[in-house]
Design a protein around this motif. Structure first.
Motif, PDB file in Angstrom:
ATOM      1  N   LYS A 186       0.903  43.021  18.387  1.00  0.00           N
ATOM      2  CA  LYS A 186      -0.485  43.072  17.900  1.00  0.00           C
ATOM      3  C   LYS A 186      -0.606  42.133  16.710  1.00  0.00           C
ATOM      4  O   LYS A 186       0.187  42.187  15.775  1.00  0.00           O
ATOM      5  N   ASP A 187      -1.607  41.262  16.760  1.00  0.00           N
ATOM      6  CA  ASP A 187      -1.949  40.368  15.647  1.00  0.00           C
ATOM      7  C   ASP A 187      -3.375  40.767  15.270  1.00  0.00           C
ATOM      8  O   ASP A 187      -4.297  40.606  16.068  1.00  0.00           O
ATOM      9  N   GLU A 188      -3.539  41.289  14.063  1.00  0.00           N
ATOM     10  CA  GLU A 188      -4.840  41.853  13.670  1.00  0.00           C
ATOM     11  C   GLU A 188      -5.267  41.289  12.326  1.00  0.00           C
ATOM     12  O   GLU A 188      -4.456  41.116  11.426  1.00  0.00           O
ATOM     13  N   GLY A 189      -6.543  40.994  12.228  1.00  0.00           N
ATOM     14  CA  GLY A 189      -7.128  40.558  10.968  1.00  0.00           C
ATOM     15  C   GLY A 189      -8.503  41.182  10.829  1.00  0.00           C
ATOM     16  O   GLY A 189      -8.951  41.895  11.731  1.00  0.00           O
ATOM     17  N   PRO A 190      -9.210  40.904   9.741  1.00  0.00           N
ATOM     18  CA  PRO A 190     -10.523  41.524   9.546  1.00  0.00           C
ATOM     19  C   PRO A 190     -11.525  41.198  10.666  1.00  0.00           C
ATOM     20  O   PRO A 190     -12.397  41.995  10.962  1.00  0.00           O
ATOM     21  N   ASN A 191     -11.343  40.029  11.313  1.00  0.00           N
ATOM     22  CA  ASN A 191     -12.301  39.608  12.339  1.00  0.00           C
ATOM     23  C   ASN A 191     -11.697  39.417  13.721  1.00  0.00           C
ATOM     24  O   ASN A 191     -12.336  38.818  14.587  1.00  0.00           O
TER      25      ASN A 191
END
Length: 191
Positions: free
Chosen positions: A35-40
């Motif tokens: 999983k690669d997650e950021g605010p957007n």
């Protein structure tokens, strides 16, 4: 908002794995499921030695058109492996389907025209036809892409499926097809 809620609001229910299934994959298959997650954004992908598979790619409405999706795809392309994904065929009642296909075309993805993919949703019991798209740095054959999809289906989509959903997903030979003449030979070779 939690990463799963973002995905769940964007993707149709028939395409979604359960949150429990995804969390089990992230924990128990952390060697390949990432999983690669950021605010957007939320990017869920599989990385095997010979290829990558994008399970889910979400970019928030606020960030669309700013190059974030391109940056995420470029990050995967730097791994210098074929990248494969499933995408809904164009549905003219849902403009996002055409936008997604156009985005992947701009990123250099090709349609795997000899691969058929139809998966029954355990959530809705409907059969969904999906398109297989791929980007290949070394011009791998569609046969190799098919073999990669079979591996993904076995090791990711069907991972603990009965335990997670109370029923098994359909067997691979009912879900994936490849130029019917070669399909049996490839399945025998892979088993």
């Amino acid at each position: 908002m939690h990463w799963y809620e973002k995905l769940n609001q964007y993707f149709p229910i028939e395409e979604m794995k359960s949150q429990e299934h995804m969390e089990v994959l992230l924990k128990e298959r952390s060697d390949v499921y990432h999983k690669d997650e950021g605010p957007n954004h939320v990017l869920i992908y599989v990385e095997f030695d010979e290829f990558l598979f994008i399970d889910y790619l979400f970019v928030s409405k606020h960030a669309r058109g700013q190059g974030l999706g391109h940056q995420l795809i470029e990050k995967l392309k730097k791994k210098d492996k074929p990248i494969i994904l499933e995408v809904e065929p164009i549905n003219y009642e849902d403009t996002d389907t055409e936008k997604r296909l156009n985005f992947y075309a701009r990123e250099g993805f090709e349609h795997a025209s000899s691969i058929g993919y139809r998966r029954r949703s355990l959530a809705t019991n409907e059969v969904n036809h999906m398109e297989i798209l791929y980007w290949s740095p070394n011009h791998e054959s569609e046969e190799k892409i098919y073999e990669s999809m079979v591996k993904t289906y076995h090791h990711i989509h069907k991972y603990k499926d009965e335990e997670m959903y109370g029923a098994a997903f359909d067997p691979v030979d009912q879900v994936l097809s490849f130029g019917e003449n070669q399909k049996e030979d490839i399945l025998k070779k892979l088993n």
